[in-house]
Design a protein around this motif. Structure first.
Motif, PDB file in Angstrom:
ATOM      1  N   ILE A 118       0.841  -1.202   0.000  1.00 17.40           N
ATOM      2  CA  ILE A 118       0.000   0.000   0.000  1.00 17.40           C
ATOM      3  C   ILE A 118       0.875   1.250   0.000  1.00 17.40           C
ATOM      4  CG2 ILE A 118      -1.615   1.375   1.374  1.00 17.40           C
ATOM      5  CD1 ILE A 118      -3.045  -1.133   2.177  1.00 17.40           C
ATOM      6  N   LEU A 121       2.008   1.760  -3.458  1.00 18.53           N
ATOM      7  CA  LEU A 121       0.941   2.223  -4.342  1.00 18.53           C
ATOM      8  C   LEU A 121       0.601   3.691  -4.105  1.00 18.53           C
ATOM      9  CD1 LEU A 121      -1.342  -0.947  -4.251  1.00 18.53           C
ATOM     10  CD2 LEU A 121      -0.146  -0.026  -6.252  1.00 18.53           C
ATOM     11  N   GLN A 122       0.725   4.123  -2.866  1.00 17.69           N
ATOM     12  CA  GLN A 122       0.454   5.526  -2.561  1.00 17.69           C
ATOM     13  C   GLN A 122       1.408   6.428  -3.328  1.00 17.69           C
ATOM     14  OE1 GLN A 122      -1.306   5.329   1.982  1.00 17.69           O
ATOM     15  NE2 GLN A 122       0.876   5.596   1.706  1.00 17.69           N
ATOM     16  N   ILE A 125       0.326   6.525  -6.939  1.00 19.31           N
ATOM     17  CA  ILE A 125      -0.844   7.392  -7.100  1.00 19.31           C
ATOM     18  C   ILE A 125      -0.428   8.863  -7.073  1.00 19.31           C
ATOM     19  CG2 ILE A 125      -2.918   8.215  -5.907  1.00 19.31           C
ATOM     20  CD1 ILE A 125      -3.184   5.211  -4.915  1.00 19.31           C
ATOM     21  N   ALA A 126       0.424   9.195  -6.116  1.00 22.19           N
ATOM     22  CA  ALA A 126       0.877  10.580  -5.996  1.00 22.19           C
ATOM     23  C   ALA A 126       1.616  11.000  -7.264  1.00 22.19           C
ATOM     24  CB  ALA A 126       1.784  10.722  -4.782  1.00 22.19           C
ATOM     25  N   SER A 129      -0.534  11.931 -10.171  1.00 18.86           N
ATOM     26  CA  SER A 129      -1.205  13.229 -10.074  1.00 18.86           C
ATOM     27  C   SER A 129      -0.208  14.365  -9.930  1.00 18.86           C
ATOM     28  CB  SER A 129      -2.157  13.255  -8.879  1.00 18.86           C
ATOM     29  OG  SER A 129      -3.138  12.260  -9.029  1.00 18.86           O
ATOM     30  N   GLY A 130       1.069  14.029  -9.934  1.00 19.63           N
ATOM     31  CA  GLY A 130       2.095  15.061  -9.831  1.00 19.63           C
ATOM     32  C   GLY A 130       2.312  15.573  -8.420  1.00 19.63           C
ATOM     33  N   PHE A 131       1.780  14.857  -7.421  1.00 20.49           N
ATOM     34  CA  PHE A 131       1.960  15.283  -6.033  1.00 20.49           C
ATOM     35  C   PHE A 131       3.276  14.768  -5.471  1.00 20.49           C
ATOM     36  CE2 PHE A 131      -1.929  16.942  -3.775  1.00 20.49           C
ATOM     37  CZ  PHE A 131      -2.686  17.178  -4.916  1.00 20.49           C
ATOM     38  N   LYS A 132       3.842  15.562  -4.561  1.00 16.86           N
ATOM     39  CA  LYS A 132       4.996  15.110  -3.791  1.00 16.86           C
ATOM     40  C   LYS A 132       4.466  14.881  -2.383  1.00 16.86           C
ATOM     41  CE  LYS A 132       9.607  14.958  -2.845  1.00 16.86           C
ATOM     42  NZ  LYS A 132       9.445  14.084  -1.658  1.00 16.86           N
ATOM     43  N   LEU A 133       4.381  13.612  -1.962  1.00 16.95           N
ATOM     44  CA  LEU A 133       3.778  13.287  -0.671  1.00 16.95           C
ATOM     45  C   LEU A 133       4.639  13.726   0.504  1.00 16.95           C
ATOM     46  CD1 LEU A 133       2.190   9.741  -0.998  1.00 16.95           C
ATOM     47  CD2 LEU A 133       1.170  11.983  -1.316  1.00 16.95           C
ATOM     48  N   SER A 134       3.976  14.221   1.549  1.00 17.55           N
ATOM     49  CA  SER A 134       4.722  14.491   2.767  1.00 17.55           C
ATOM     50  C   SER A 134       4.259  13.579   3.911  1.00 17.55           C
ATOM     51  CB  SER A 134       4.641  15.958   3.151  1.00 17.55           C
ATOM     52  OG  SER A 134       3.377  16.488   2.943  1.00 17.55           O
ATOM     53  N   TYR A 135       2.996  13.209   3.889  1.00 22.64           N
ATOM     54  CA  TYR A 135       2.509  12.249   4.888  1.00 22.64           C
ATOM     55  C   TYR A 135       1.130  11.755   4.452  1.00 22.64           C
ATOM     56  CZ  TYR A 135      -0.180  16.256   6.659  1.00 22.64           C
ATOM     57  OH  TYR A 135      -1.021  17.327   6.784  1.00 22.64           O
ATOM     58  N   HIS A 136       0.616  10.782   5.172  1.00 24.82           N
ATOM     59  CA  HIS A 136      -0.715  10.294   4.821  1.00 24.82           C
ATOM     60  C   HIS A 136      -1.452   9.828   6.067  1.00 24.82           C
ATOM     61  CE1 HIS A 136       1.534   6.425   4.807  1.00 24.82           C
ATOM     62  NE2 HIS A 136       0.411   5.996   5.361  1.00 24.82           N
ATOM     63  N   SER A 137      -2.722   9.614   5.897  1.00 24.77           N
ATOM     64  CA  SER A 137      -3.559   9.129   6.976  1.00 24.77           C
ATOM     65  C   SER A 137      -4.449   8.029   6.407  1.00 24.77           C
ATOM     66  CB  SER A 137      -4.408  10.285   7.509  1.00 24.77           C
ATOM     67  OG  SER A 137      -5.543   9.789   8.180  1.00 24.77           O
ATOM     68  N   HIS A 138      -4.285   6.840   6.930  1.00 30.28           N
ATOM     69  CA  HIS A 138      -5.048   5.708   6.415  1.00 30.28           C
ATOM     70  C   HIS A 138      -5.706   4.980   7.580  1.00 30.28           C
ATOM     71  CE1 HIS A 138      -5.053   2.099   3.373  1.00 30.28           C
ATOM     72  NE2 HIS A 138      -6.258   2.532   3.681  1.00 30.28           N
TER      73      HIS A 138
ATOM     74  N   SER B 137     -10.970   5.642   5.666  1.00 31.76           N
ATOM     75  CA  SER B 137     -10.570   7.004   5.318  1.00 31.76           C
ATOM     76  C   SER B 137      -9.105   6.950   4.915  1.00 31.76           C
ATOM     77  CB  SER B 137     -10.771   7.898   6.539  1.00 31.76           C
ATOM     78  OG  SER B 137      -9.967   9.040   6.432  1.00 31.76           O
ATOM     79  N   LYS B 139      -6.225   9.296   3.173  1.00 36.00           N
ATOM     80  CA  LYS B 139      -5.883  10.622   2.656  1.00 36.00           C
ATOM     81  C   LYS B 139      -4.374  10.760   2.482  1.00 36.00           C
ATOM     82  CE  LYS B 139      -8.297  11.908   6.068  1.00 36.00           C
ATOM     83  NZ  LYS B 139      -8.905  12.600   7.208  1.00 36.00           N
ATOM     84  N   PHE B 141      -1.408  13.460   1.859  1.00 29.09           N
ATOM     85  CA  PHE B 141      -1.111  14.886   1.932  1.00 29.09           C
ATOM     86  C   PHE B 141       0.247  15.178   1.299  1.00 29.09           C
ATOM     87  CE2 PHE B 141      -4.085  14.015   5.323  1.00 29.09           C
ATOM     88  CZ  PHE B 141      -4.919  15.127   5.344  1.00 29.09           C
ATOM     89  N   GLY B 142       0.303  16.249   0.537  1.00 26.98           N
ATOM     90  CA  GLY B 142       1.570  16.623  -0.081  1.00 26.98           C
ATOM     91  C   GLY B 142       1.424  17.896  -0.891  1.00 26.98           C
ATOM     92  N   ALA B 143       2.380  18.133  -1.760  1.00 26.42           N
ATOM     93  CA  ALA B 143       2.352  19.349  -2.572  1.00 26.42           C
ATOM     94  C   ALA B 143       1.860  19.007  -3.975  1.00 26.42           C
ATOM     95  CB  ALA B 143       3.733  19.970  -2.628  1.00 26.42           C
ATOM     96  N   PRO B 145       1.100  19.665  -8.091  1.00 28.35           N
ATOM     97  CA  PRO B 145       1.997  20.090  -9.167  1.00 28.35           C
ATOM     98  C   PRO B 145       2.128  21.607  -9.243  1.00 28.35           C
ATOM     99  CG  PRO B 145       0.349  18.542  -9.996  1.00 28.35           C
ATOM    100  CD  PRO B 145       0.051  18.757  -8.552  1.00 28.35           C
TER     101      PRO B 145
END
Lengths: 153, 153
Positions: A118, A121-122, A125-126, A129-138, B137, B139, B141-143, B145
């Motif tokens: 997982i 995969l996160q 996914i990021a 979408s062009g995101f740079k992940l900093s943290y998550h909540s699952h 749930s 989610k 979180f990140g920056a 594009p």
DNA sequence: GTCGATGCAAACGATTTGCAGTGGA
DNA sequence: TCCACTGCAAATCGTTTGCATCGAC
């Protein structure tokens, strides 16, 4: 043993706080000790922590508990969780690997889990979408084994 | 078009409410219309919804907005989210497939995602701990594009 | 006519904040 | 000494609730 832990904490904290012009005060010391001596995987609210500290000879004000918790979250010493109970819960993150949670909607019991696939995969996914992940909540909500069998009975 | 939507909503709502001895009142009708006519994937707070409704000839009290939102959540017509912004956000779930969210920590933009493999793994995890899942749930979180390139500039 | 729903304002409860006094560095 | 930290109480703010009235069925 206790002594070692305490001085270890002090050194650790002092180090982490020092480079930001932050002081190692008595309240911070007491709060950090209580948090770091809690058993791994324990979740507590600001109020619960305050209650525990209140019993100690040297009490700490609730405002300081909140302020210090926010500080420790910022310093990545504790992690903040919202389990949908109307208040924030905290968990010490020193010497703890990352993990997510299963929450029982009936009794509130919390079980940890971690899944490398997982996590991977996160990132996929990021990236998509062009995101740079900093943290998550699952969080997974459902009925724990105990509550399931109790309900059947 | 508009007329059809409206009567469709009324029928749908009446049906869903009726078997629980709930009434289809004017405020509920107005709130449901506003929510169901919002574009898919739109997230709004109770206050934002109330502001929109306030402009209408027939205003609705904020208390009723809150009460009705809770009712609609219970009826699975809308979903409630906590994006860590200090207030709850809502999203219509009628004719919407399940999905999770990517949230930009800088601008707050929200992007949806869905991943069948993660959904499957969640079930595996739950089974391993003996949980029966009811919802989850997830989610990230990140920056986003936009914010990433803005920051580089 | 009943009983659930509404509006209003007050209550709530977790968290934050202003301020004057305190104490680490 | 200096300025960050603390305690206290008051303020915030999203959300809920008590109560008298209203209106859907």
């Amino acid at each position: 043993m206790k002594k070692d832990l305490t001085s270890e904490i002090k050194t650790e904290l002092k180090e982490r706080l020092h480079d930001k012009d932050l002081k190692l005060t008595h309240p911070r010391e007491v709060i950090a000790e209580k948090i770091l001596s809690a058993k791994a995987g324990e979740h507590f609210s600001a109020d619960e922590l305050w209650e525990k500290l209140r019993k100690t000879a040297k009490g700490v004000s609730k405002a300081t508990v909140y302020r210090t918790l926010n500080l420790l979250v910022e310093k990545k010493i504790v992690e903040e969780h919202d389990f949908g109970k109307g208040q924030k819960y905290y968990e010490r993150m020193v010497e703890r690997p990352h993990h997510d949670h299963l929450i029982c909607v009936q009794c509130g019991r919390i079980v940890e889990f971690e899944n490398a696939e997982i996590e991977r995969l996160q990132e996929v996914i990021a990236r998509e979408s062009g995101f740079k992940l900093s943290y998550h909540s699952h969080k997974l909500f459902g009925a724990c084994p105990r509550c399931r069998s109790r309900r059947q009975a």
